[in-house]
Enzyme design. Sequence first.
Site, PDB file in Angstrom:
ATOM      1  N   HIS A  62       3.313   6.408  -5.375  1.00  0.00           N
ATOM      2  CA  HIS A  62       2.829   6.721  -6.726  1.00  0.00           C
ATOM      3  C   HIS A  62       1.966   7.989  -6.689  1.00  0.00           C
ATOM      4  O   HIS A  62       2.051   8.846  -7.572  1.00  0.00           O
ATOM      5  CB  HIS A  62       2.019   5.536  -7.256  1.00  0.00           C
ATOM      6  N   GLU A 113       0.831  -1.207   0.000  1.00  0.00           N
ATOM      7  CA  GLU A 113       0.000   0.000   0.000  1.00  0.00           C
ATOM      8  C   GLU A 113       0.867   1.259   0.000  1.00  0.00           C
ATOM      9  O   GLU A 113       0.491   2.279  -0.591  1.00  0.00           O
ATOM     10  CB  GLU A 113      -0.950  -0.002   1.195  1.00  0.00           C
TER      11      GLU A 113
END
Length: 685
Positions: free
Chosen positions: A478, A472
């Site tokens: 990202h 996660e």
Amino acid sequence: METRKNPFLEPYGTIHDTAPFDRIRLEDYEEAFMEGIRRDNELLQRTISNPDKPTFDNTILNKDDETEGYYDLLERTSTVFFNLLSAESSDEMEALAQKMSPILTQHANDMRLNEQLFERVKYVHRHHRRLTPEEKKLLDDCYQGFVRSGALLPKEGKDKLRQLTEEASLLGLQFSQNLLKENKAYTLYIKEEAQLDGLPQTAIDAAADEARQRGMEGWVFTLDAPSYSPFMTYSTERELRRQMFMAYNTKGIHDNDNNNLEICKRLVNLRREIAQLLGYKTYADYVLSRRMAKNVRSVYRLLNQLVDAYKPTAEKELDSLKRFASVKDSLEPWDLSFYSHKLKLKKYNIDAEMLRPYLQLEKVISGVFGLATRLYGITFKENKDIPVYHPDVKAYEVFDRDGSYLAVFYADFHPRKGKQGGAWMTQYQEQCIDKKGRNIRPHVSVVMNLTKPTPDKPALLTLGEVETFLHEFGHALHGMFSNCRFESLSGTNVLWDFVELPSQFMENFAIEKDFLRTFAVHYQTGEPLPDELIDRIVRSRNFMAATACLRQVSLGLLDMAYYTKSDEFTADIIEFEKQAWAKAVIMPQRKDTCMTAQFSHIMAGGYAAGYYSYKWAEVLDADAFSVFKRHGIFNQATAQRFRDCILSRGGTEDPMTLYTRFKGGEPTIDALLKRNGIKRKTGKA
């Protein structure tokens, strides 16, 4: 007396404009939703009545973000509401979701099916001049979004599409709510201490704490992962393992109001009808036309490659397990975790509980943050003045290598009532650059269900939970590193079969000795995790790896079986499921269990015709990490290239272009096979 103001309807006035969770009340949502819809409609009317020739600026970028403090009210409200519906729900929120879902879907349809707006978009798409590559990508996505939402359909087709999408939206919501109720409804209540045989003390303590919280004596086990998984792995009580397994694997198929079978069947048919209305043979064809995989053939090629490569090894793994177990009757599904653990212990002298004392959550957090610092130079600082939606949640400011503000990061670690199972990343604000050149930085959140602390011990994790955190956190990076102009192209807004690359890439660090040494110390003595124990972890990494691969492949096959249907789906869900994934299943299947009815990813989670993407991205992540292995896993130049080429670029370019820019070539399946110890001829991914 001053009248209270709805916090959604005014500037937040918080640190970094973070959501004011402490001021938001249930009654605020509906008012904000309806006002957001009104504002959208007002903007729509201004756009379609504009007498000027349609341009990129006055049609595609037509919003009021030149105004200081501008925000999209509907997006702001929806983001908070639906994120909390998964992380901190209640009966009242679920009722409101049922009420608002068709209204919001209708509004989205009103926008996408507005003929005058589409004519302007179509004109710009045909006549645009001198756009940057990122502008061209946004324009193409916008145009395709209208087309894929039915803009080219005649009126009767549009009306039909409205009906189908509104029904699908409502059923997806109902599916999730049913599953949450099913998951929370079951408990295994143990009164006799003898029935705890084999369980580690951490699991016993957690179950005792769960019982205390419920005002009960004894021990309570639930279907939440930190409770269920240790029970299935360690309990010597085979009958109780059977009860837990059956409770978990029959969620959504009981004869009660939470039954999901007909909902699943209807969702499959609704999506097929939507795709066919839009001119596609199947829903998978519709989905894959905007994916890296491109088409159904490519997906099946990958899944079949993996079956061919891994099945022989998986069958050997199962044979070894059967010989080791020597159970009186056949080996049952509720035996697999139990005997796999024992066999792993015998072969490698490694056990998840051996590692727990060295994996204290607070230390793991420091280790994961430290990894990001070592790779990318970013730092994290907890800020307790940033509002959070639950006391369990921690909020951090994230700063870049040069000390500039990069993002807000929320971390929500433990299971609780009203929280969906599993783990996910989401955002409360996405990155973009507004018309005045202001870089709006993201607010990123990871939500997990990791082992909770007890009155006597801190939260001590398994290595698998550390991998979940890393996964996660990869999604979070990202989002946090995004440096794009447009919100809809930023962060994790990439093609669905590319989105898992940054997350699965980060999992690779979990068994790297140099990473573990940075934080894995005994929570009581401070002694570091012994090198010899790390070596055993590394040696055991591929234990039952082929079986695990086939499990993921089987789910990909099941997903594709539903969404490659071109005719009406009328089959019995349970029977269909068993046939759909048969080529990837190596144990006899039980006829009284069902995955589909609890398969949130493909029914309500956006992975319909897309579950293969986990394996697709695994090929990419193994290939990408092989570059780091060659240059050093902490090599900052390699990490910077990964950040610049992939993590910061969002969906601004074709994913394969981004990947080859980082790697210097397209990925192959070789690195994945090597990592898993599978020998096979090489082939393109």
